[in-house]
Design a protein around this motif. Structure first.
Motif, mmCIF file in Angstrom:
data_model
loop_
_atom_site.group_PDB
_atom_site.id
_atom_site.type_symbol
_atom_site.label_atom_id
_atom_site.label_comp_id
_atom_site.label_asym_id
_atom_site.label_seq_id
_atom_site.Cartn_x
_atom_site.Cartn_y
_atom_site.Cartn_z
ATOM 1 N N GLN A 1 -6.866 9.602 4.551
ATOM 2 C CA GLN A 1 -6.082 9.357 3.605
ATOM 3 C C GLN A 1 -5.399 11.257 2.900
ATOM 4 O O GLN A 1 -5.549 11.366 2.060
ATOM 5 N N LYS A 2 -4.989 11.346 4.088
ATOM 6 C CA LYS A 2 -3.802 12.438 3.822
ATOM 7 C C LYS A 2 -2.983 12.643 4.870
ATOM 8 O O LYS A 2 -3.246 12.334 6.186
ATOM 9 N N ILE B 1 0.526 6.085 3.048
ATOM 10 C CA ILE B 1 -0.569 7.280 3.457
ATOM 11 C C ILE B 1 -1.406 6.528 4.866
ATOM 12 O O ILE B 1 -1.554 5.376 4.271
ATOM 13 N N CYS B 2 -2.151 7.245 5.205
ATOM 14 C CA CYS B 2 -3.364 7.127 6.500
ATOM 15 C C CYS B 2 -4.433 5.967 6.127
ATOM 16 O O CYS B 2 -5.314 6.722 4.847
ATOM 17 N N ILE B 3 -4.143 4.875 6.314
ATOM 18 C CA ILE B 3 -5.389 4.513 5.484
ATOM 19 C C ILE B 3 -6.996 4.843 6.098
ATOM 20 O O ILE B 3 -8.035 4.131 5.327
ATOM 21 N N TYR C 1 -0.209 4.983 9.432
ATOM 22 C CA TYR C 1 -1.721 4.878 9.465
ATOM 23 C C TYR C 1 -0.841 6.501 10.228
ATOM 24 O O TYR C 1 -0.230 5.817 10.839
ATOM 25 N N TYR D 1 0.904 -1.497 0.274
ATOM 26 C CA TYR D 1 -0.204 -0.204 0.259
ATOM 27 C C TYR D 1 1.174 1.450 -0.174
ATOM 28 O O TYR D 1 2.053 1.381 -0.144
#
Length: 396
Positions: free
Chosen positions: A43-44, A38-40, A96, A35
């Motif tokens: 997402q930012k 980026i934070c799952i 995350y 993956y």
């Protein structure tokens, strides 16, 4: 005979060069199995609260973290996160933010429908009570505050609002109710009230009906009052303090036994507090040091002995002359201490000494206490006369 085909650029190379050529031309290993970093959850990128630096990402390294996220996603029916969980987060190197993980996996308390209805009912009652309390506050401002203009702190109106809600049965006031008092007043009364903040950040309000003439008069009266307060001589304050301390000493009923008891304190609490403040400069001296306690006891004993003209005998004024007599045997030194107000007179020392001896004799029922080297001796008689007489002299 089978036909062989070959690449023209490879033909003529030795086996090692052919192997390196095949390795160079082979396609690179696909990375789609991992993956993106980026934070799952959000997402930012995310910034730390109150700072300008970004919050670092944490890689999922434990299977229990994957299991916790999976349970939370199933409970919330989050299809997007469930799709990501179709693969193992540890193997896929999922990332995350720590705060996002805590917020997402926080347990949602399961409440029954009856509890939900009860909470909704309590919330509705609170809103209704709050509305009634605000109506009463607005009525007070219109009927009392506006016709009689003055300067008030906003906390006074907030306290009136709390008392009004308490009278209606609401004991726990929400912080939002206290926070929005100013906004409610401004929206209800529009330009009738003016709000200002003093140098300490305390909000003050005054009505629009308060004219500049009234403010000038009030400021003038306040200055005049301050001048009068500053004109009071400090000697008057000291005189009042001295009279109050004297009254505290004179009015206490001290019943001293004879001989006097040296374990009983005769210093009033007001005198002790005065001395604590005098020695430390602290108006609330809850835990004075041993030195302060010792000096306060000494000075307080002198004050009590001097004010009562020696009628009340503190332990210091009894024990000090006995110690001086035992160490020096100088009676003139005891008389000097008595004239300075630090000890009882020498004649009183002798009276107390005699009273202590009499008290000790009374405690012994029949036997008279004698020194260890003195024993009773039988005197022989001859013709009714003693043949030998032993005479002992005792000196105190």
């Amino acid at each position: 005979m089978p036909q062989h085909v070959y690449h023209e650029e490879v033909f003529g190379l030795d086996p090692l060069q052919r192997s390196s050529s095949r390795t160079r031309d082979a396609p690179s290993r696909p990375t789609s199995r991992l993956y993106d970093k980026i934070c799952i959850f959000c997402q930012k990128p995310k910034y730390i609260k109150g700072q300008k630096s970004r919050e670092p990402l944490m890689q999922c390294l434990e299977l229990r973290a994957d299991d916790t996220i999976r349970k939370a996603a199933i409970k919330k029916c989050d299809l997007r996160v469930l799709a990501l969980l179709s693969r193992d987060l540890v193997a896929a190197e999922g990332n995350y933010h720590k705060t996002c993980y805590k917020e997402y996996t926080r347990r949602v308390s399961s409440t029954s429908s009856s509890e939900v209805q009860q909470e909704e009912s309590e919330a509705a009652d609170y809103e209704e009570t709050e509305r009634q309390a605000y109506e009463e506050l607005f009525m007070h401002v219109r009927t009392e505050f506006l016709p009689n203009p003055e300067i008030l702190p906003l906390t006074d109106l907030t306290a009136r609002l709390e008392r009004s809600m308490n009278s209606h049965g609401i004991t726990k006031i929400k912080p939002s109710t206290k926070k929005h008092v100013r906004r409610k007043l401004e929206s209800e009364l529009e330009g009738s009230l003016h709000f200002v903040s003093n140098e300490k950040g305390r909000v003050l309000l005054y009505p629009d009906s308060l004219s500049m003439d009234d403010l000038v008069k009030e400021a003038h009266n306040m200055k005049q009052y301050l001048r009068e307060a500053q004109s009071i001589k400090s000697m008057d304050v000291l005189t009042k303090a001295a009279i109050q301390l004297r009254n505290q000493i004179k009015k206490q009923d001290v019943q001293q036994s004879w001989p006097p008891d040296t374990q009983k304190s005769v210093i009033p609490e007001a005198v002790t507090k005065f001395l604590y403040t005098l020695l430390t400069g602290d108006t609330e001296c809850a835990n004075p040091s041993e030195r302060v306690q010792r000096l306060a006891a000494s000075f307080g004993s002198d004050l009590v002995f001097a004010v009562t003209c020696g009628k009340t005998k503190p332990p210091k004024h009894i024990l000090l002359p006995f110690a001086v007599k035992s160490l020096t045997g100088n009676t003139e030194l005891i008389r000097s201490l008595n004239r300075l107000g630090h000890a009882i007179s020498y004649s009183q020392v002798e009276e107390i000494d005699t009273a202590l001896c009499v008290q000790k004799l009374e405690r012994s029922a029949e036997d008279i206490p004698l020194p260890e080297d003195m024993h009773p001796v039988d005197i022989g008689l001859e013709d009714g006369r003693p043949t030998k007489i032993n005479v002992f002299f005792g000196f105190q």
